[in-house]
Scaffold this motif. Sequence first.
Motif, short mmCIF file in Angstrom:
data_model
loop_
_atom_site.label_atom_id
_atom_site.label_comp_id
_atom_site.label_asym_id
_atom_site.label_seq_id
_atom_site.Cartn_x
_atom_site.Cartn_y
_atom_site.Cartn_z
N HIS A 213 6.53 4.34 6.45
CA HIS A 213 5.19 4.58 5.89
C HIS A 213 4.14 3.79 6.68
O HIS A 213 3.09 4.34 7.07
N ALA B 66 0.83 -1.22 0.00
CA ALA B 66 0.00 0.00 0.00
C ALA B 66 0.86 1.26 0.00
O ALA B 66 0.90 2.02 0.97
N ALA C 210 6.59 -4.48 -9.71
CA ALA C 210 6.59 -5.83 -10.30
C ALA C 210 7.68 -6.73 -9.73
O ALA C 210 7.43 -7.90 -9.40
N ALA D 236 -2.52 8.11 -11.28
CA ALA D 236 -1.15 8.44 -10.90
C ALA D 236 -1.18 8.97 -9.48
O ALA D 236 -2.06 9.76 -9.12
N ALA D 237 -0.24 8.52 -8.65
CA ALA D 237 -0.20 8.94 -7.25
C ALA D 237 1.24 8.84 -6.76
O ALA D 237 2.08 8.20 -7.39
N ILE E 48 -0.15 3.76 -5.24
CA ILE E 48 -1.42 3.29 -5.83
C ILE E 48 -2.26 2.54 -4.81
O ILE E 48 -3.47 2.80 -4.65
N VAL F 43 7.83 -12.13 -2.28
CA VAL F 43 6.91 -12.11 -1.13
C VAL F 43 5.72 -13.07 -1.27
O VAL F 43 4.82 -13.06 -0.44
N SER G 145 9.00 -6.69 -6.90
CA SER G 145 8.86 -6.97 -5.46
C SER G 145 7.90 -8.13 -5.20
O SER G 145 7.83 -8.60 -4.06
N VAL H 42 3.67 8.69 -2.89
CA VAL H 42 3.80 8.81 -1.43
C VAL H 42 4.71 10.01 -1.21
O VAL H 42 5.89 9.96 -1.56
N GLY I 93 -2.45 -5.69 -9.67
CA GLY I 93 -2.47 -4.28 -10.06
C GLY I 93 -1.07 -3.76 -10.28
O GLY I 93 -0.63 -2.80 -9.65
N VAL I 94 -0.35 -4.41 -11.17
CA VAL I 94 1.07 -4.13 -11.37
C VAL I 94 1.28 -3.81 -12.85
O VAL I 94 0.72 -4.49 -13.71
N1 LIG Z 1 2.49 5.47 -8.80
C1 LIG Z 1 1.83 5.63 -9.94
O1 LIG Z 1 1.43 6.74 -10.30
C2 LIG Z 1 1.51 4.45 -10.81
C3 LIG Z 1 1.98 3.18 -10.52
N2 LIG Z 1 1.59 2.12 -11.30
C4 LIG Z 1 2.07 0.78 -11.02
O2 LIG Z 1 1.49 0.33 -9.80
C5 LIG Z 1 2.41 -0.55 -9.13
C6 LIG Z 1 2.65 0.02 -7.73
O3 LIG Z 1 3.35 1.26 -7.90
P1 LIG Z 1 3.47 2.35 -6.75
O4 LIG Z 1 2.23 2.41 -5.95
O5 LIG Z 1 3.96 3.59 -7.40
O6 LIG Z 1 4.63 1.72 -5.87
P2 LIG Z 1 5.07 2.10 -4.39
O7 LIG Z 1 6.52 1.76 -4.28
O8 LIG Z 1 4.64 3.48 -4.04
O9 LIG Z 1 4.21 1.10 -3.50
C7 LIG Z 1 4.59 -0.20 -3.17
C8 LIG Z 1 4.65 -0.26 -1.66
O10 LIG Z 1 4.88 -1.61 -1.27
C9 LIG Z 1 5.83 -1.60 -0.23
N3 LIG Z 1 6.49 -2.90 -0.14
C10 LIG Z 1 7.42 -3.43 -0.95
N4 LIG Z 1 7.76 -4.67 -0.54
C11 LIG Z 1 7.02 -4.91 0.57
C12 LIG Z 1 6.94 -6.00 1.46
N5 LIG Z 1 7.70 -7.09 1.30
N6 LIG Z 1 6.09 -5.93 2.51
C13 LIG Z 1 5.33 -4.83 2.69
N7 LIG Z 1 5.36 -3.74 1.87
C14 LIG Z 1 6.20 -3.79 0.83
C15 LIG Z 1 6.80 -0.50 -0.62
O11 LIG Z 1 7.59 -0.12 0.48
P3 LIG Z 1 9.07 0.53 0.21
O12 LIG Z 1 8.78 1.92 -0.25
O13 LIG Z 1 9.70 0.42 1.55
O14 LIG Z 1 9.72 -0.30 -0.85
C16 LIG Z 1 5.80 0.57 -1.06
O15 LIG Z 1 5.31 1.30 0.04
C17 LIG Z 1 3.67 -0.59 -9.99
O16 LIG Z 1 3.65 -1.70 -10.84
C18 LIG Z 1 3.57 0.70 -10.81
O17 LIG Z 1 4.25 0.63 -12.04
C19 LIG Z 1 0.71 2.27 -12.34
C20 LIG Z 1 0.21 3.51 -12.66
C21 LIG Z 1 0.66 4.70 -12.00
#
Ligand SMILES: NC(=O)C1=CN([C@@H]2O[C@H](COP(=O)(O)OP(=O)(O)OC[C@H]3O[C@@H](n4cnc5c(N)ncnc54)[C@H](OP(=O)(O)O)[C@@H]3O)[C@@H](O)[C@H]2O)C=CC1
Length: 325
Positions: free
Chosen positions: A34, A8, A77, A147-148, A11, A83, A79, A150, A100-101
């Motif tokens: 986070h 979380a 993708a 698009a979003a 996105i 897990v 990551s 953190v 949703g990747v």
């Molecule tokens: N952001 C965007 O605008 C867009 C994103 N997407 C796609 O959506 C998908 C997600 O992207 P996005 O939301 O940007 O990614 P983020 O990195 O913001 O979100 C993924 C989250 O998962 C956490 N995480 C990773 N590994 C673990 C774990 N083992 N246990 C718990 N939490 C974990 C990450 O933490 P940490 O930060 O510590 O790694 C991070 O907070 C991607 O495939 C992206 O390409 C698609 C359209 C737009």
Amino acid sequence: MKICIFGAGAIGGYMGAKLAQAGADVSLVARGPHLAAMKENGLRLIEEEGEVTVPVTASDNAADLGPQDYVIVTLKAHSVPPVVDKMQPLIGENTTIVSGVNGVPWWYFHKIGGDYEGTRLHSVDPGDAQWNGFGPDRVLGCVVYPAAEVIEPGVVKHIEGNRFSLGEPDGSKSDRAMALSKALASAGLKAPVRPKLRDEIWVKLWGNLSFNPISALTHATLDVLCTDGGTRAVARNMMLEAQEIAEKLGVKFPIDVDRRIDGGAAVGAHRTSMLQDLDMGRPMEIDALVGSVQELGRVTGTPTPTIDTVLALVQLRARVAGLYG
Ligand SMILES: NC(=O)C1=CN([C@@H]2O[C@H](COP(=O)(O)OP(=O)(O)OC[C@H]3O[C@@H](n4cnc5c(N)ncnc54)[C@H](OP(=O)(O)O)[C@@H]3O)[C@@H](O)[C@H]2O)C=CC1
Ligand SMILES: CC(C)(CO)C(=O)C(=O)O
């Protein structure tokens, strides 16, 4: 309906905040500062219309949350495969996994029919971790359009868009797809159930395949790389190679490459997610967005000279930055 969002961040945080605000039974898996901020202060979502802070159930341990009706995976993708084991406590007999990747999904050849049925993709699912660990029958596909970002721990800024297209690998309007669509719609999100999600995957992928690595290599924003004569031609060639592959796999593109590139230019001075990842020292989604298309070129016997060149360059760029294995 119990929904868990695994990963979380931007996105997943956006979707989770909207669902929580609408009163859904949603939990979030996240980690680090986070997660700590969300547990302490709730999840803050900033949208153009205003901002809201919602209390959320969040953990880094799936065992705290137990079996779910839906697990929505919004990790990057690369990551996901590591897990799959950690996610098992969320998976019960009837759990649906929503992928949703970005990029080519690991389940692409599940229920596609024809000669390629059941083909596995090493670039997005090394060792078949997801295919074996989730099982493809659990999967509901999703194309993520919003698009979003953190912007600080516990705070997600929504930039634009609210559509999460859903689709069964066999194209059916299943009960599970319709029920999730309704839940997301109740939270103010658009979630149409599409009969041909693979067509949508490719239109989105066209842009990510080409714009993302070109931006990482040049540090140019979308408006610039889509209108500069040289980089526009590189993007166009990559897209035409991808189109040949996709059409061999039965995909129908509703627009042509030039319209897709013009659409990218119209987004404006956007730094693609791959460029943002490079700048911030985070692993880049090279395998899912570019390597996967090269792999599909090999699978379908389609030459991909431009994709091969750009992939080699961006892989080395990332390796030199210590961000790619
Ligand atoms: N952001 C965007 O605008 C867009 C994103 N997407 C796609 O959506 C998908 C997600 O992207 P996005 O939301 O940007 O990614 P983020 O990195 O913001 O979100 C993924 C989250 O998962 C956490 N995480 C990773 N590994 C673990 C774990 N083992 N246990 C718990 N939490 C974990 C990450 O933490 P940490 O930060 O510590 O790694 C991070 O907070 C991607 O495939 C992206 O390409 C698609 C359209 C737009
Ligand atoms: C480039 C863009 C806007 C879509 O093509 C994108 O999704 C990204 O930045 O990753």
